[in-house]
Design a protein around this motif. Structure first.
Motif, PDB file in Angstrom:
ATOM      1  N   PHE A 117      37.336  33.355  45.848  1.00 22.75           N
ATOM      2  CA  PHE A 117      37.265  33.053  47.223  1.00 22.75           C
ATOM      3  C   PHE A 117      36.320  31.762  46.945  1.00 22.75           C
ATOM      4  O   PHE A 117      35.416  31.586  46.443  1.00 22.75           O
ATOM      5  N   PHE A 128      31.075  40.082  44.509  1.00 17.82           N
ATOM      6  CA  PHE A 128      31.609  40.722  45.805  1.00 17.82           C
ATOM      7  C   PHE A 128      31.659  42.016  45.813  1.00 17.82           C
ATOM      8  O   PHE A 128      31.324  42.670  46.756  1.00 17.82           O
ATOM      9  N   GLY A 129      32.647  42.533  44.902  1.00 14.71           N
ATOM     10  CA  GLY A 129      32.847  44.112  44.684  1.00 14.71           C
ATOM     11  C   GLY A 129      31.526  44.935  44.567  1.00 14.71           C
ATOM     12  O   GLY A 129      31.566  45.984  45.071  1.00 14.71           O
ATOM     13  N   ARG A 132      29.940  45.380  47.877  1.00  7.98           N
ATOM     14  CA  ARG A 132      30.553  46.397  48.810  1.00  7.98           C
ATOM     15  C   ARG A 132      30.185  48.015  48.003  1.00  7.98           C
ATOM     16  O   ARG A 132      30.299  48.930  48.990  1.00  7.98           O
ATOM     17  N   ARG A 176      35.618  38.872  37.709  1.00  8.48           N
ATOM     18  CA  ARG A 176      35.552  39.631  38.951  1.00  8.48           C
ATOM     19  C   ARG A 176      36.238  40.877  39.057  1.00  8.48           C
ATOM     20  O   ARG A 176      35.716  41.869  39.455  1.00  8.48           O
ATOM     21  N   ALA A 177      37.351  41.152  38.503  1.00 11.22           N
ATOM     22  CA  ALA A 177      38.170  42.225  38.651  1.00 11.22           C
ATOM     23  C   ALA A 177      37.461  43.297  37.671  1.00 11.22           C
ATOM     24  O   ALA A 177      37.767  44.260  37.728  1.00 11.22           O
ATOM     25  N   LYS A 180      33.602  45.895  38.461  1.00 12.82           N
ATOM     26  CA  LYS A 180      33.190  47.183  39.125  1.00 12.82           C
ATOM     27  C   LYS A 180      33.504  48.323  38.122  1.00 12.82           C
ATOM     28  O   LYS A 180      33.416  49.304  38.418  1.00 12.82           O
TER      29      LYS A 180
ATOM     30  N   LEU B 161      43.932  36.387  49.065  1.00 11.60           N
ATOM     31  CA  LEU B 161      42.450  36.323  49.092  1.00 11.60           C
ATOM     32  C   LEU B 161      41.922  37.766  50.067  1.00 11.60           C
ATOM     33  O   LEU B 161      41.078  38.399  49.379  1.00 11.60           O
ATOM     34  N   LEU B 168      38.359  44.897  46.114  1.00  8.95           N
ATOM     35  CA  LEU B 168      37.161  44.659  45.519  1.00  8.95           C
ATOM     36  C   LEU B 168      36.345  45.814  46.446  1.00  8.95           C
ATOM     37  O   LEU B 168      35.025  46.023  46.308  1.00  8.95           O
ATOM     38  N   GLY B 169      36.858  46.553  47.665  1.00 11.24           N
ATOM     39  CA  GLY B 169      36.133  47.374  47.961  1.00 11.24           C
ATOM     40  C   GLY B 169      35.737  47.120  49.436  1.00 11.24           C
ATOM     41  O   GLY B 169      34.821  47.770  50.283  1.00 11.24           O
ATOM     42  N   ALA B 170      36.191  45.995  49.831  1.00  8.96           N
ATOM     43  CA  ALA B 170      36.159  45.658  51.538  1.00  8.96           C
ATOM     44  C   ALA B 170      37.074  46.300  52.357  1.00  8.96           C
ATOM     45  O   ALA B 170      38.116  46.543  52.011  1.00  8.96           O
ATOM     46  N   ASP B 174      35.783  43.908  57.275  1.00 10.49           N
ATOM     47  CA  ASP B 174      34.996  43.292  56.367  1.00 10.49           C
ATOM     48  C   ASP B 174      35.638  42.076  55.534  1.00 10.49           C
ATOM     49  O   ASP B 174      35.028  40.980  55.483  1.00 10.49           O
ATOM     50  N   VAL B 179      35.709  36.943  54.178  1.00 10.46           N
ATOM     51  CA  VAL B 179      36.546  36.075  53.448  1.00 10.46           C
ATOM     52  C   VAL B 179      37.474  35.050  54.379  1.00 10.46           C
ATOM     53  O   VAL B 179      37.351  33.878  54.483  1.00 10.46           O
ATOM     54  N   ILE B 183      36.836  30.903  55.607  1.00 10.75           N
ATOM     55  CA  ILE B 183      37.773  29.826  55.087  1.00 10.75           C
ATOM     56  C   ILE B 183      38.569  29.075  56.128  1.00 10.75           C
ATOM     57  O   ILE B 183      38.757  27.969  56.118  1.00 10.75           O
TER      58      ILE B 183
END
Lengths: 390, 264
Positions: A117, A128-129, A132, A176-177, A180, B161, B168-170, B174, B179, B183
């Protein structure tokens, strides 16, 4: 301090991949982490994946290898939940994943473009994750630090992605991956954008990280060397189907078909007719007036059927006098390519086929006294090649 | 590329810019004129600016214009974002080409025709003409510009993206707000500023669709000029030019910043 850790990481990973005891796929009692059952994926009239079944076991570093358009990315996107199978189902630890969104799966993906991002810092990208997941703030902080340490980017937490080099971005994407703690990490051509030296170093690092976290990795790549280096098993794909699933050395030394043999490394393939079989050796008549060639095979052949002998260039010797080996054929040198560590000789046989033979340059003088247009013999032992029925 | 200085190039640039900006420059200079005669310089003064603040008719018109422009810019940007998302994202659907063409057509439509057809529509449905009809008309044509600006940004937006955010869970919503929106924000702000200035300086469409009591600033200026140009008009125009120039400059700066972010 850091150097020593990196070294130790790569050392244990080498042990891991070569560990002959890590063969969960041979043990019928091991439960697969991922069970892909008869999955078909169609885009309109085009069949991207055709009735594919595959089991991936916990702690595996599994590579999906194939040329572009073979369906490997589609398969990965279905594991991630970005595409749904047209038919069949995918099970994770026995639970059917059909209908669950990417957000609900304990599966994370490292994207080919990294997909960082751009408006968030390195630390915020990794968090980020976790945010959430409603993880407490203090825990997020600790986890982010852990991940940054894992990929050795602790000093860059506040940087924005556009202030990083390609290799650093790749590490952030990985951190990042992994943040979690997914049960399965998908890597889509993770090293494609890096230069060769960095790519090789990163391959070992990936193996180290995978070993350290005990997480299952599935990597999609078209780079056969990469797949051979990192993986415990490789699935070679061809037009939406799996051509072979096996550990790297089996894929290389005992390919299941000409397609696999040809896709991995360099190979000579000679077409012929089965004349006799003796124990597990198969004899092929390949040309009139020439002796039949022999190689091993676990498959059974009927006499007279068409078969192909596959032999790797580095297993072929080149001789100036008729040799005593089983498979000796006379020919003429067409080309010599000097590559430094090895020389490759292109030898034309009496039927016009060209055989590649690779000789290691053990001494500093590469000159074997073999020249262009010279008559030579190529030969290899029976156990050097393999006979394929398809 | 040859970047050396040459007299020929310098002269071409000077002539070009002179052609473009001398009239505007003259207007700005004469807005500070002491004399009541527009073409005779009588010394520096800002008295026409203070006179402007006393002029109720001008202030009313300015207020109408501002309200119309604010509402137009906001609504047109929201609609433009939605249209751009559909145009860029939804792949091939039946009638996509037609839809694209229809969104872009008002860009090249003569304003007189847009104005006239809107006027006919408002008469046909019996709508009283006034500030509401001007705003509706402005939203109609400004939306196309917003769509163009935002979709050009969305085309280069990497879909992975959003997928990464969802991975990632969004939730999809969201992912859009945390995101996508940040941007493409520069493009959205740029679209807002562009539509704001378009609405601010429109004369033709506003003239067709306005009614009694709803006079915009450009209409007011136009009608005053027909009775003779006064330095007051010069002062007013100078203010308008400043506002519009500021909007355009900010919009282009934001566009540049978005370009830098895009290089990832």
């Amino acid at each position: 301090m850091r150097l020593s850790r990196r070294a130790s990481l790569s050392r244990c990973s080498v042990v891991m991949v070569n560990d002959p005891n890590f063969r969960p796929w041979d043990d019928p009692n091991t439960k697969p982490l991922i069970d892909i059952q008869n999955v078909t994926k169609k885009f309109g009239d085009f069949t991207a994946i055709d009735d594919l079944s595959l089991k991936i076991y916990p702690k595996e570093f599994f590579a999906i290898l194939g040329p572009s358009g073979c369906g490997k990315t589609t398969l990965m996107r279905m594991l991630g939940g970005f595409d749904a199978p047209t038919k069949g189902s995918i099970l994770l630890e026995g639970q059917d994943l059909t209908g669950t969104s990417p957000a609900q799966r304990p599966v994370n993906m490292m994207f080919q473009s990294y997909a960082l991002f751009p408006h968030l810092s390195v630390g915020e990208n990794i968090a980020f994750g976790l945010k959430r997941e409603k993880m407490p703030k203090a825990d997020i902080k600790i986890r982010v630090q852990e991940m940054l340490e894992l990929v050795q980017l602790s000093e860059l937490e506040k940087r924005k992605p556009h202030q990083l080099s390609g290799g650093q971005r790749q590490r952030v994407a990985l951190a990042r991956a992994l943040a979690k703690r997914p049960k399965l990490l998908l890597l889509d051509e993770p090293l494609g954008a890096l230069d060769k030296k960095l790519r090789e170093a990163t391959q070992f690092e990936l193996m180290g990280i995978q070993e350290q976290l005990g997480c299952t990795f599935v990597i999609v790549t078209h780079d056969q060397e990469e797949a051979m280096t990192v993986s415990s098993r490789i699935a070679v794909m061809d037009q939406g189907e799996i051509a072979q699933v096996a550990p790297p050395e089996t894929i290389y030394e005992a390919p299941a078909s000409r397609y696999v043999a040809d896709f991995i490394g360099d190979v000579n393939i000679i077409e012929g007719r089965v004349s006799t079989t003796k124990e597990n050796a198969v004899f092929l008549d390949w040309h009139e007036n020439e002796v039949s060639l022999s190689a091993l095979s676990d498959q059974s052949f009927t006499i007279g059927s068409t078969a192909w002998l596959s032999v790797r260039p580095e297993k072929i010797q080149i001789y100036k006098e008729p040799p005593q080996t089983n498979n000796a054929i006379a020919g003429k040198v067409l080309d010599i390519a000097y590559l430094g560590n090895v020389s490759t000789y292109h030898v034309e046989l009496s039927n016009g086929q060209v055989i590649k033979a690779q000789e290691t340059n053990a001494g500093r003088s590469a000159n074997r006294g073999i020249d262009w247009e010279q008559s030579v013999w190529v030969g290899w032992s029976t156990d050097a090649g393999i006979v394929l029925s398809q | 590329m040859n970047t050396r200085f040459s007299w020929f190039n310098a002269t071409s640039v000077a002539l070009g810019f002179a052609f473009l900006y001398i009239p505007i420059l003259l207007l700005v200079i004469f807005s500070f004129n002491e004399s009541k005669l527009v073409t005779v310089w009588g010394g520096f003064s800002t008295k026409w600016y203070s006179a402007l603040l006393q002029n109720e008719a001008f202030l009313d018109a300015a207020w109408v214009t501002l309200r119309v422009a604010l509402i137009t810019a906001t609504v047109a940007t929201v609609l433009g974002t939605m249209a751009a998302l559909v145009l860029v994202r939804s792949g091939r659907f039946k009638g996509r080409t037609l839809f694209t063409g229809m969104v872009y057509a008002p860009l090249v439509m003569p304003e007189v025709i847009t104005g006239l057809s809107l006027l006919l529509l408002f008469i046909a449905i019996g709508m009283d003409r006034g500030i509401v009809t001007i705003t509706l008309a402005h939203i109609t044509f400004a939306m196309c510009f917003a769509t163009v600006v935002i979709s050009s940004r969305l085309v280069t937006f990497d879909r992975s993206l959003e997928e990464a955010a969802e991975d990632l869970g969004a939730s999809p919503l969201d992912a859009f707000f945390s995101v996508t929106l940040p941007i493409i924000a520069p493009a959205i702000v740029a679209a807002w500023l562009l539509t704001f200035t378009l609405s601010l300086d429109d004369l033709v469409i506003a003239s067709f669709t306005s009614g009694p009591g709803a006079t915009t600033l450009p209409m007011k200026i136009y009608s005053s000029v027909r009775l003779g140009v006064t330095p007051e008009i010069n002062a007013l125009s100078t203010i308008l030019i400043s506002v519009v120039a500021l909007g355009v400059i900010i919009a282009s700066l934001l566009g540049k910043r978005a370009d830098i972010n895009r290089e990832i």
